[in-house]
Design a protein around this motif. Structure first.
Motif, PDB file in Angstrom:
ATOM      1  N   GLY A  56      -8.289 -19.798  97.409  1.00 40.84           N
ATOM      2  CA  GLY A  56      -9.298 -20.585  96.491  1.00 40.84           C
ATOM      3  C   GLY A  56      -9.424 -22.146  97.100  1.00 40.84           C
ATOM      4  N   GLU A  57      -9.726 -23.144  96.298  1.00 40.82           N
ATOM      5  CA  GLU A  57     -10.172 -24.324  96.854  1.00 40.82           C
ATOM      6  C   GLU A  57      -9.471 -25.071  97.640  1.00 40.82           C
ATOM      7  N   PHE A  58      -9.979 -25.622  98.736  1.00 44.80           N
ATOM      8  CA  PHE A  58      -9.348 -26.224 100.000  1.00 44.80           C
ATOM      9  C   PHE A  58      -8.076 -27.043  99.217  1.00 44.80           C
TER      10      PHE A  58
ATOM     11  N   ALA B  13      -7.912 -22.112  91.504  1.00 43.65           N
ATOM     12  CA  ALA B  13      -9.143 -22.748  91.051  1.00 43.65           C
ATOM     13  C   ALA B  13      -8.954 -24.003  90.293  1.00 43.65           C
ATOM     14  N   PRO B  14      -9.470 -25.220  90.642  1.00 46.08           N
ATOM     15  CA  PRO B  14      -9.433 -26.177  89.810  1.00 46.08           C
ATOM     16  C   PRO B  14     -10.342 -25.892  88.891  1.00 46.08           C
ATOM     17  N   PHE B  15      -9.838 -26.484  87.541  1.00 44.69           N
ATOM     18  CA  PHE B  15     -10.449 -26.396  86.276  1.00 44.69           C
ATOM     19  C   PHE B  15     -11.987 -27.145  86.432  1.00 44.69           C
ATOM     20  N   THR B  16     -13.106 -26.752  85.992  1.00 46.90           N
ATOM     21  CA  THR B  16     -14.202 -27.410  86.277  1.00 46.90           C
ATOM     22  C   THR B  16     -15.126 -27.087  87.619  1.00 46.90           C
ATOM     23  N   CYS B  17     -14.466 -26.502  88.449  1.00 40.71           N
ATOM     24  CA  CYS B  17     -14.797 -26.310  89.762  1.00 40.71           C
ATOM     25  C   CYS B  17     -15.862 -25.363  89.794  1.00 40.71           C
ATOM     26  N   MET B  18     -17.025 -25.764  89.934  1.00 43.37           N
ATOM     27  CA  MET B  18     -18.232 -24.509  89.726  1.00 43.37           C
ATOM     28  C   MET B  18     -18.122 -23.289  91.006  1.00 43.37           C
ATOM     29  N   PRO B  19     -17.649 -23.954  92.429  1.00 43.23           N
ATOM     30  CA  PRO B  19     -17.613 -22.656  93.337  1.00 43.23           C
ATOM     31  C   PRO B  19     -16.734 -21.761  93.138  1.00 43.23           C
ATOM     32  N   GLU B  20     -15.537 -22.188  92.477  1.00 47.40           N
ATOM     33  CA  GLU B  20     -14.523 -21.264  92.457  1.00 47.40           C
ATOM     34  C   GLU B  20     -14.722 -20.531  90.776  1.00 47.40           C
TER      35      GLU B  20
ATOM     36  N   ILE C 241     -22.609 -28.822  99.129  1.00 44.33           N
ATOM     37  CA  ILE C 241     -23.353 -28.242  97.746  1.00 44.33           C
ATOM     38  C   ILE C 241     -22.478 -28.801  96.336  1.00 44.33           C
ATOM     39  N   CYS C 242     -21.068 -28.532  96.644  1.00 42.40           N
ATOM     40  CA  CYS C 242     -20.379 -29.344  95.555  1.00 42.40           C
ATOM     41  C   CYS C 242     -20.370 -30.824  95.588  1.00 42.40           C
ATOM     42  N   ARG C 243     -19.765 -31.478  94.279  1.00 41.05           N
ATOM     43  CA  ARG C 243     -19.895 -32.747  94.278  1.00 41.05           C
ATOM     44  C   ARG C 243     -18.900 -33.524  95.022  1.00 41.05           C
ATOM     45  N   LEU C 244     -18.037 -32.930  95.927  1.00 39.73           N
ATOM     46  CA  LEU C 244     -17.165 -33.640  96.535  1.00 39.73           C
ATOM     47  C   LEU C 244     -17.834 -35.105  97.353  1.00 39.73           C
ATOM     48  N   GLY C 245     -18.912 -34.378  98.102  1.00 40.53           N
ATOM     49  CA  GLY C 245     -19.552 -35.440  98.876  1.00 40.53           C
ATOM     50  C   GLY C 245     -19.988 -36.828  98.123  1.00 40.53           C
ATOM     51  N   TYR C 246     -20.097 -36.671  96.906  1.00 40.78           N
ATOM     52  CA  TYR C 246     -20.329 -37.925  95.994  1.00 40.78           C
ATOM     53  C   TYR C 246     -19.248 -38.583  95.638  1.00 40.78           C
ATOM     54  N   TYR C 247     -17.957 -37.732  95.654  1.00 35.83           N
ATOM     55  CA  TYR C 247     -16.695 -38.467  95.165  1.00 35.83           C
ATOM     56  C   TYR C 247     -16.453 -39.949  95.292  1.00 35.83           C
ATOM     57  N   PHE C 248     -16.993 -40.135  96.722  1.00 33.50           N
ATOM     58  CA  PHE C 248     -16.068 -41.586  97.290  1.00 33.50           C
ATOM     59  C   PHE C 248     -16.884 -42.540  96.489  1.00 33.50           C
TER      60      PHE C 248
ATOM     61  N   LEU D  10     -13.944 -34.048  85.571  1.00 34.48           N
ATOM     62  CA  LEU D  10     -13.957 -34.086  86.953  1.00 34.48           C
ATOM     63  C   LEU D  10     -12.656 -33.078  87.427  1.00 34.48           C
ATOM     64  N   CYS D  11     -12.763 -32.660  88.509  1.00 32.82           N
ATOM     65  CA  CYS D  11     -11.647 -31.700  88.979  1.00 32.82           C
ATOM     66  C   CYS D  11     -10.356 -32.340  89.437  1.00 32.82           C
ATOM     67  N   ILE D  12      -9.514 -31.647  89.566  1.00 30.72           N
ATOM     68  CA  ILE D  12      -8.036 -31.997  89.982  1.00 30.72           C
ATOM     69  C   ILE D  12      -8.065 -32.950  91.433  1.00 30.72           C
ATOM     70  N   PRO D  13      -8.830 -32.344  92.390  1.00 29.02           N
ATOM     71  CA  PRO D  13      -8.853 -32.907  93.822  1.00 29.02           C
ATOM     72  C   PRO D  13      -9.330 -34.686  93.581  1.00 29.02           C
ATOM     73  N   PHE D  14     -10.279 -34.739  92.748  1.00 25.39           N
ATOM     74  CA  PHE D  14     -10.663 -36.009  92.273  1.00 25.39           C
ATOM     75  C   PHE D  14      -9.790 -37.001  91.827  1.00 25.39           C
TER      76      PHE D  14
ATOM     77  N   GLY E 259     -20.929 -23.773  97.726  1.00 24.29           N
ATOM     78  CA  GLY E 259     -20.218 -25.049  97.791  1.00 24.29           C
ATOM     79  C   GLY E 259     -18.627 -24.883  97.883  1.00 24.29           C
ATOM     80  N   GLY E 260     -17.880 -25.861  98.209  1.00 25.57           N
ATOM     81  CA  GLY E 260     -16.610 -25.730  98.265  1.00 25.57           C
ATOM     82  C   GLY E 260     -15.942 -24.615  99.019  1.00 25.57           C
ATOM     83  N   ASP E 261     -15.155 -23.595  98.468  1.00 23.10           N
ATOM     84  CA  ASP E 261     -14.620 -22.478  98.950  1.00 23.10           C
ATOM     85  C   ASP E 261     -14.954 -21.392  98.269  1.00 23.10           C
TER      86      ASP E 261
HETATM   87  S1  SF4 Z   1     -14.745 -27.613  95.527  1.00 26.45           S
HETATM   88 FE1  SF4 Z   1     -14.615 -28.044  93.427  1.00 26.45          FE
HETATM   89  S2  SF4 Z   1     -12.573 -28.736  93.195  1.00 26.45           S
HETATM   90 FE2  SF4 Z   1     -13.398 -28.881  95.142  1.00 26.45          FE
HETATM   91  S3  SF4 Z   1     -14.138 -30.833  95.059  1.00 26.45           S
HETATM   92 FE3  SF4 Z   1     -15.985 -29.517  94.960  1.00 26.45          FE
HETATM   93  S4  SF4 Z   1     -15.906 -29.093  92.711  1.00 26.45           S
HETATM   94 FE4  SF4 Z   1     -14.101 -30.419  92.954  1.00 26.45          FE
END
Ligand code: SF4
Length: 363
Positions: free
Chosen positions: A212-214, A301-308, A78-85, A48-52, A277-279
């Motif tokens: 990059g990513e928010f 770019a967070p490692f494993t972040c598909m949008p970035e 589109i990114c997995r953020l919406g499911y993180y919670f 999972l990405c560093i924001p998680f 997705g993401g930014d």
């Molecule tokens: S945009 Fe990338 S880093 Fe941000 S929450 Fe989505 S997958 Fe993680």
């Protein structure tokens, strides 16, 4: 039942003003540190990405302090953020915490959705009081961002290294303490005047866009304070995202009809014409839009972040040529390695500028 939310940059300051204005019991987690990262990494799936990981670590720290209502980003996207919670709630329950998780779906109901959550937390305070506390919180956010923009310009040319950072730290504390609009105005004007008075050298700084990513753009711990490090190398940074601007474009209808986000997306269109997705879309657009104005771009770019990852792969192939340094942010990123790359990047930009100046003279 104290409420909390993960830290990201200075966002805790306007939220503190909002909660205090409405008498909401809150606990702000401590600033992000190595402990936050260690806690988050220990309890997260590796990929999972560093924001998680950082937000999970920060929520654990807030729970340790007694918080039991957790405000977290949610919603569709589109990114997995919406499911993180949901995943974070499951992990925290497995560790043994009890809490209520409140996802804030900014993408669906925007400002109104947040207002409704805040109203519930305040035991149905009158709308007028909610709006007024919200406005004061936004005023604090604007104040913080205005001072920070100025710090970005002063840092690379200050005669004594560290002066702008010291003024900035005092300004953040003063803005946080300001009890009303008058106090806020005094804090901001005093800090801006101090920054104007900083002794400067004659250098013409390199200008580097930070995109990059928010989360990794806004949370200095996650990017190892890249803006400050570039400032120390004599580089003026222009960050693509400030929370005050993001709120304007993402939460409200822009009264002037100018939507910076749309402008950036339009610039990316020849290379990428849909949201990924993401930014990621905006990262490509930032490069295209500012290629003529900046000396280079640092792409976080967070490692494993598909949008970035998608953005990173498109950037070298745009017609608009400008050097881009992508820094992958995760728990393995170490300062010496990052500094070496930044120094090499800045050397390259300086040489490019010297060559361009020589060519112009020859002509
Ligand atoms: S945009 Fe990338 S880093 Fe941000 S929450 Fe989505 S997958 Fe993680």
């Amino acid at each position: 039942m104290p409420v909390t939310m993960p830290r990201m940059g200075n966002i805790h300051i306007p939220f503190k003003a909002l909660f205090e204005g409405l008498g909401i019991d809150y606990i702000m987690p401590p600033p992000n540190t190595q402990r936050t990262m260690t806690l988050g990494t220990k309890h997260s799936p590796e990929g999972l990405c560093i924001p998680f990981k950082m937000t999970l670590g920060n929520l654990i720290e807030a729970l340790e302090l007694g918080a039991d209502k957790l405000l977290v980003p949610g919603g569709y996207g589109i990114c997995r953020l919406g499911y993180y919670f949901k995943t974070q709630a499951q992990i925290l329950q497995d560790i043994g915490y009890s809490f209520e998780m409140i996802p804030v779906g900014v993408s669906e109901r925007k400002f109104l959705g947040i207002m409704e959550i805040v109203r519930r937390l305040s035991n149905n305070a009158p709308w007028a009081k909610i709006v007024s506390s919200f406005r004061f919180g936004i005023a604090k956010m604007n104040a913080l961002d205005n001072v920070e923009r100025k710090v970005h310009r002063v840092r690379p040319v200050e005669a004594v290294r560290g002066t702008a950072n010291r003024i900035y730290a005092r300004a953040v504390a003063a803005i946080d303490r300001a009890p009303d609009y008058r106090g806020l105005k005094t804090a901001v004007s005093g800090s801006l005047a101090e920054l104007d008075g900083v002794a400067r050298n004659e250098a013409r700084p390199m200008v580097v866009g930070i995109t990059g990513e928010f989360y990794v753009v806004l949370e200095p711990f996650s990017n190892l304070d890249v803006e400050n490090e570039l400032g120390k190398l004599g580089v003026e940074v222009r960050r693509s995202t400030f929370i005050s601007e993001w709120m304007k474009f993402s939460l409200f209808l822009n009264p002037l009809g100018i939507n910076e986000k749309k402008r950036v997306q339009r610039a990316a269109a020849p290379y990428l014409n849909r949201d990924i997705g993401g930014d990621g879309w905006e990262s490509v657009g930032e490069k295209v839009l500012h290629a003529g104005k900046y000396d280079g771009i640092v792409h976080l770019a967070p490692f494993t972040c598909m949008p970035e990852i998608i953005a990173q792969n498109i950037m070298p192939h745009t017609e608009e040529q400008i050097p881009v340094l992508t820094i992958l942010c995760d728990e393995q990123l170490a300062k010496p390695g990052m500094l070496t790359r930044l120094e090499a990047f800045v050397d390259l930009l300086e040489r490019k500028r010297r060559v361009a100046a020589g060519t112009a003279k020859a002509n």
